[in-house]
Each structure stands twice: as C-alpha cells, then as structure tokens.
Motif scaffolding. Structure first.
Motif, PDB file in Angstrom:
ATOM      1  N   GLU A   7       5.731  -6.280   6.684  1.00 40.99           N
ATOM      2  CA  GLU A   7       4.640  -6.472   5.806  1.00 40.99           C
ATOM      3  C   GLU A   7       4.281  -5.507   4.886  1.00 40.99           C
ATOM      4  O   GLU A   7       3.840  -6.101   3.634  1.00 40.99           O
ATOM      5  CB  GLU A   7       3.407  -6.696   6.780  1.00 40.99           C
ATOM      6  CG  GLU A   7       3.652  -7.839   7.754  1.00 40.99           C
ATOM      7  CD  GLU A   7       2.561  -7.893   8.927  1.00 40.99           C
ATOM      8  OE1 GLU A   7       1.905  -6.893   9.035  1.00 40.99           O
ATOM      9  OE2 GLU A   7       2.678  -8.674   9.813  1.00 40.99           O
ATOM     10  N   PHE A   8       4.326  -4.205   5.117  1.00 39.11           N
ATOM     11  CA  PHE A   8       3.987  -3.360   3.952  1.00 39.11           C
ATOM     12  C   PHE A   8       4.982  -3.361   2.851  1.00 39.11           C
ATOM     13  O   PHE A   8       4.441  -3.555   1.877  1.00 39.11           O
ATOM     14  CB  PHE A   8       4.326  -1.983   4.620  1.00 39.11           C
ATOM     15  CG  PHE A   8       3.918  -0.828   3.555  1.00 39.11           C
ATOM     16  CD1 PHE A   8       2.748  -0.505   3.274  1.00 39.11           C
ATOM     17  CD2 PHE A   8       5.126  -0.145   2.702  1.00 39.11           C
ATOM     18  CE1 PHE A   8       2.559   0.443   2.264  1.00 39.11           C
ATOM     19  CE2 PHE A   8       4.763   0.724   2.017  1.00 39.11           C
ATOM     20  CZ  PHE A   8       3.547   1.154   1.771  1.00 39.11           C
ATOM     21  N   LEU A   9       6.122  -3.838   3.048  1.00 37.47           N
ATOM     22  CA  LEU A   9       7.001  -3.846   1.754  1.00 37.47           C
ATOM     23  C   LEU A   9       6.781  -4.998   1.001  1.00 37.47           C
ATOM     24  O   LEU A   9       6.884  -5.237   0.004  1.00 37.47           O
ATOM     25  CB  LEU A   9       8.678  -3.665   2.334  1.00 37.47           C
ATOM     26  CG  LEU A   9       9.091  -2.462   2.787  1.00 37.47           C
ATOM     27  CD1 LEU A   9      10.596  -2.286   3.501  1.00 37.47           C
ATOM     28  CD2 LEU A   9       8.925  -1.221   1.787  1.00 37.47           C
ATOM     29  N   ALA A  10       6.609  -6.098   1.790  1.00 40.11           N
ATOM     30  CA  ALA A  10       6.297  -7.465   1.080  1.00 40.11           C
ATOM     31  C   ALA A  10       5.155  -7.193   0.066  1.00 40.11           C
ATOM     32  O   ALA A  10       5.063  -7.585  -1.000  1.00 40.11           O
ATOM     33  CB  ALA A  10       6.072  -8.576   1.926  1.00 40.11           C
ATOM     34  N   VAL A  11       4.068  -6.652   0.755  1.00 41.62           N
ATOM     35  CA  VAL A  11       2.710  -6.154   0.088  1.00 41.62           C
ATOM     36  C   VAL A  11       3.213  -5.565  -1.187  1.00 41.62           C
ATOM     37  O   VAL A  11       2.679  -5.473  -2.314  1.00 41.62           O
ATOM     38  CB  VAL A  11       1.642  -5.553   1.097  1.00 41.62           C
ATOM     39  CG1 VAL A  11       0.460  -5.101   0.011  1.00 41.62           C
ATOM     40  CG2 VAL A  11       1.240  -6.866   1.757  1.00 41.62           C
ATOM     41  N   LEU A  12       3.751  -4.411  -0.999  1.00 42.29           N
ATOM     42  CA  LEU A  12       4.121  -3.579  -1.992  1.00 42.29           C
ATOM     43  C   LEU A  12       4.932  -4.053  -3.051  1.00 42.29           C
ATOM     44  O   LEU A  12       4.653  -3.753  -4.271  1.00 42.29           O
ATOM     45  CB  LEU A  12       4.833  -2.068  -1.477  1.00 42.29           C
ATOM     46  CG  LEU A  12       5.139  -1.083  -2.276  1.00 42.29           C
ATOM     47  CD1 LEU A  12       3.847  -0.393  -2.867  1.00 42.29           C
ATOM     48  CD2 LEU A  12       6.147  -0.048  -1.731  1.00 42.29           C
ATOM     49  N   ALA A  13       5.762  -4.977  -2.912  1.00 42.26           N
ATOM     50  CA  ALA A  13       6.648  -5.533  -3.746  1.00 42.26           C
ATOM     51  C   ALA A  13       5.536  -6.252  -4.629  1.00 42.26           C
ATOM     52  O   ALA A  13       5.761  -6.564  -5.939  1.00 42.26           O
ATOM     53  CB  ALA A  13       7.642  -6.582  -3.106  1.00 42.26           C
TER      54      ALA A  13
END
Length: 170
Positions: A7-13
């Motif tokens: 989830e964090f990586l998706a938001v960060l992207a």
C-alpha cells in the motif's frame, strides 16, 4: 507488513507522479520563454519546489522500515495555507488545463498560518485536486475555498478547506 508495504509503495508511486507534471510543463515552457527573465525565475522556483517534493518522497522510500510500524514522520513547522494550496494547484495545473477546467480560489484576505508538515499538506491537497480534476467532465469547474472557524470557549480556531467540483461525486 507486506500489505502495508504494498500500500505504501502504491501511494508513493502515485505521489511521485504529482510533481512530475509541473516539471514536464516547465520543460516545455523554458524553450519557448527562455529569453524572459521573469518566466525563467518563476519556472526555476517551481522546479526547485517540485524537486524538493520528490526528494522528500524518495527519503520516505528509503525509510521503508517505518511501514511495518505504520508510521510516517511529520516535520511540523509554521506554514502559510495559501502557499501550500498554491503548490498543490501548481502540481495539478497541467492536468486541469488539459481538461479545460475553470479553477477558482477563495481565501480570506489575511494569511492563515498553520502548524503542520508542508510536504504532507501539499500531498493531501494535491491528491484531492487531482481526484476532483479527474472525475469532473471536460470544461468543468473546481473551487478551492478556505475559512477560519473560530473556536468556542477557549478551543483553538480551526481552518476549513473545501475543494468542490461539478463531477459525479463519490
């Protein structure tokens, strides 16, 4: 922990894409207006802000260990709301222009100062504006308004920011 990381990586992207739009816009503007010192100065300042935002997001990526604790560090400071909203609007301006949206901003005449993390506040407003732009039909209207709601009986004042559009809604 893996779900939180994903989830964090998706938001960060998603967050990394936001500053890239005004940077791309600047790349197109500079060759056309490179002989105008005021345009070069304004564009340079915008590029510096957007690159700073990207650096901050990459720093977050380097601290992935915080994901397992579900924590993101806030760097609070005194920040002027109008400046935060201007940066968020700057980030979505190319998208709004491509959709031919009319964007109006209504802020009180006196500056509103907050104690908050300017990068995170900019992210929040950029995401809200991006969503409003995305789900508003072409040539739509977006409005950003802010007001101070006075606290009662010693409670602190609150700031209310409304982002409205003529889209389909949630």
């Amino acid at each position: 922990a893996d779900r939180h990381k994903s989830e964090f990586l998706a938001v960060l992207a998603h967050e990394l894409r936001n500053p890239l739009a005004p940077i791309r816009n600047a790349i197109n503007i500079l060759p056309m207006k490179g002989d105008d010192p005021a345009t070069v100065q304004a564009t340079s300042a915008m590029l510096e802000r957007q690159v700073g935002q990207i650096v901050r997001l990459v720093d977050d990526l380097l601290h992935v260990s915080r994901i397992s604790r579900n924590q993101i560090e806030l760097r609070k400071e005194r920040v002027e709301l109008g400046a935060v909203l201007s940066q968020a609007l700057e980030s979505v301006r190319p998208f709004c222009e491509s959709m031919e949206h009319e964007v109006t901003v209504a802020l009180p005449p006196a500056p509103i100062f907050l104690e908050g993390d300017p990068a995170r506040l900019t992210q929040v407003f950029t995401n809200l504006l991006d969503t409003a732009c995305k789900y508003t039909p072409k040539r739509g209207r977006l409005r950003v308004a802010a007001e101070v709601a006075r606290g009662v009986r010693g409670a602190p004042d609150e700031v209310v920011v409304c982002i409205s559009d003529c889209g389909i809604g949630i």
